[in-house]
Design an enzyme around this catalytic site. Structure first.
Site, PDB file in Angstrom:
ATOM      1  N   ARG A  41      -8.676 -99.013 -41.526  1.00 33.85           N
ATOM      2  CA  ARG A  41      -8.446 -99.295 -40.055  1.00 33.85           C
ATOM      3  C   ARG A  41      -7.635 -98.107 -39.362  1.00 33.85           C
ATOM      4  O   ARG A  41      -6.308 -97.676 -40.136  1.00 33.85           O
ATOM      5  CB  ARG A  41      -7.911-100.547 -39.763  1.00 33.85           C
ATOM      6  CG  ARG A  41      -9.091-101.766 -40.198  1.00 33.85           C
ATOM      7  CD  ARG A  41      -9.893-101.591 -39.245  1.00 33.85           C
ATOM      8  NE  ARG A  41     -10.786-102.842 -39.206  1.00 33.85           N
ATOM      9  CZ  ARG A  41     -12.060-102.806 -39.940  1.00 33.85           C
ATOM     10  NH1 ARG A  41     -12.147-101.955 -40.782  1.00 33.85           N
ATOM     11  NH2 ARG A  41     -12.604-103.843 -40.061  1.00 33.85           N
ATOM     12  N   HIS A  93     -16.667 -94.137 -39.276  1.00 33.08           N
ATOM     13  CA  HIS A  93     -16.534 -95.438 -39.815  1.00 33.08           C
ATOM     14  C   HIS A  93     -17.902 -95.861 -40.259  1.00 33.08           C
ATOM     15  O   HIS A  93     -18.644 -96.839 -39.824  1.00 33.08           O
ATOM     16  CB  HIS A  93     -16.284 -96.643 -38.536  1.00 33.08           C
ATOM     17  CG  HIS A  93     -15.752 -97.778 -39.051  1.00 33.08           C
ATOM     18  ND1 HIS A  93     -14.663 -98.484 -38.272  1.00 33.08           N
ATOM     19  CD2 HIS A  93     -15.901 -98.457 -40.214  1.00 33.08           C
ATOM     20  CE1 HIS A  93     -14.157 -99.476 -39.064  1.00 33.08           C
ATOM     21  NE2 HIS A  93     -14.959 -99.360 -40.155  1.00 33.08           N
ATOM     22  N   GLU A  96     -11.435 -96.185 -31.705  1.00 35.41           N
ATOM     23  CA  GLU A  96     -12.951 -95.689 -32.181  1.00 35.41           C
ATOM     24  C   GLU A  96     -13.861 -95.722 -31.030  1.00 35.41           C
ATOM     25  O   GLU A  96     -13.754 -96.834 -30.219  1.00 35.41           O
ATOM     26  CB  GLU A  96     -13.239 -96.441 -33.269  1.00 35.41           C
ATOM     27  CG  GLU A  96     -12.461 -96.066 -34.541  1.00 35.41           C
ATOM     28  CD  GLU A  96     -12.917 -97.084 -35.728  1.00 35.41           C
ATOM     29  OE1 GLU A  96     -14.149 -97.620 -35.965  1.00 35.41           O
ATOM     30  OE2 GLU A  96     -12.308 -96.750 -36.668  1.00 35.41           O
TER      31      GLU A  96
HETATM   32  C1  DGY Z   1     -15.652-103.663 -42.422  1.00 34.33           C
HETATM   33  O1  DGY Z   1     -16.693-104.402 -42.949  1.00 34.33           O
HETATM   34  O2  DGY Z   1     -14.586-104.190 -42.023  1.00 34.33           O
HETATM   35  C2  DGY Z   1     -15.753-102.329 -42.437  1.00 34.33           C
HETATM   36  O3  DGY Z   1     -14.675-101.325 -41.787  1.00 34.33           O
HETATM   37  C3  DGY Z   1     -17.336-101.808 -41.601  1.00 34.33           C
HETATM   38  O4  DGY Z   1     -17.972-102.184 -42.508  1.00 34.33           O
END
Ligand code: DGY
Length: 333
Positions: A246, A294, A275
């Protein structure tokens, strides 16, 4: 049981057809109506707020802010998130309202570990720069010092967070004969450490000793800006930092400083804060930084499995059954 209404905050892969089939199907169907937000951009918060007051189930994504205000003013019986992470959802508020929250763990481990390795290799061997160099017509001859990077094989890899994805990254590192250090809230059991051939160290030691540092810890108050000026100062000047977890875990001002001053060699991010990354972010001016949008879980098979699990969680919640993958099982106490 009265039939339920569902709001899906974006178009999903083909599994959406499963949901339509169930919804338009038989008497055992749990669903009366399914509304899908048709736009490419997420629904604005006001839309989410209004929908939450009129439907029984949300199937949402990490781009949707599901906060206390929304939860407390909703008619929701289930929130099913198509992601493993759920930092966009106020879990405490959902739990207080006895609303189960579903997520999709396990199925994106390999895809995310693969992308981590793609970024690690690309940053080490300067693949993006090399492609840009070639397309710009700058390739004139074989040169002894053109686009040099470090060896990956035999280097030290530091893994921050040895959950499923961190473990997947460690397993892939065995093919590169790497020494693997890790740090975690709790030390893993010795059996797992032996199998993965990993050594538990404090974060500071990991930062000092690693050639490659990769982040696999969830976003939380504890991990907010975990990597900032002080941590960059501890890293080797040759270090390469990867983040597929993240964006909020790295202080991006500190990252810009570290990369532009060559305090570390390079970085690769699949996640940013916010983002998408603003078009005028100074990070976008750096040659020693790779940024992808992402896409950690973006393999066709993985996204399909994520959608299937999210639908299973949603339907279970609508029926009042226990969610197969529930973030807050306390709601069943
Ligand atoms: C999640 O699933 O948390 C990822 O960051 C996106 O697929």
């Amino acid at each position: 049981m009265s039939l339920a209404k569902v709001f899906i905050t974006r178009r999903l892969p083909t599994e959406l057809e499963q949901l339509y089939a169930i919804a338009s199907g038989t008497a055992r169907s749990a669903i009366a109506s399914v509304e899908v937000w048709p736009e490419r951009q997420p629904p604005p918060y006001e839309v989410l707020l209004a929908k939450a007051q009129n439907v029984d189930g949300f199937l949402c994504l990490l781009t949707d802010k599901i906060d206390r205000q929304l939860i407390e003013n909703s008619s929701l019986k289930v929130i099913s998130q198509m992601a493993v992470g759920y930092d966009n959802i106020d879990i405490a508020a959902a739990t207080a309202q006895k609303i189960p929250v579903g997520h999709t763990p396990g199925v994106l481990t390999d895809a995310t570990a693969d992308l981590t390795w793609a970024l690690l290799m690309a940053a080490a061997r300067r693949v993006v720069e090399a492609d840009q160099f070639t397309r710009a017509g700058l390739w004139q001859t074989w040169e002894p010092d053109l686009l040099l990077g470090p060896n990956v094989a035999g280097a030290t890899l530091g893994i921050i967070g040895l959950g499923r994805i961190g473990q997947g990254v460690a397993r892939r590192a065995h093919g590169f004969d790497m020494k693997i250090l890790y740090t975690n809230r709790h030390q893993s059991d010795s059996e797992l450490e032996k199998t993965l051939n990993v050594e538990f160290v404090p974060l500071e030691t990991l930062l000092r000793k690693s050639d490659f540092i990769t982040i696999h810890t969830p976003a939380s108050d504890d991990t907010y800006h975990l990597i900032s000026d002080r941590q960059f100062a501890l890293m080797k000047s040759s270090a390469i930092l990867i983040n597929t977890a993240r964006g909020s875990i790295i202080d991006q001002d500190a990252l810009y400083h570290a990369l532009s001053q060559n305090q570390i060699a390079a970085a690769a991010l699949d996640v940013t804060e916010p983002e998408p990354i603003p078009k005028d972010s100074p990070l976008l001016t750096l040659d020693n930084l790779i940024i992808t949008p992402h896409i950690g879980s973006a393999s066709r098979q993985t996204r399909s499995k994520m959608a299937t699990i999210a639908i299973a969680n949603l339907i279970a919640g609508l029926k009042g059954d226990r969610l197969p993958y529930c973030v807050n099982p306390q709601v069943y106490d």
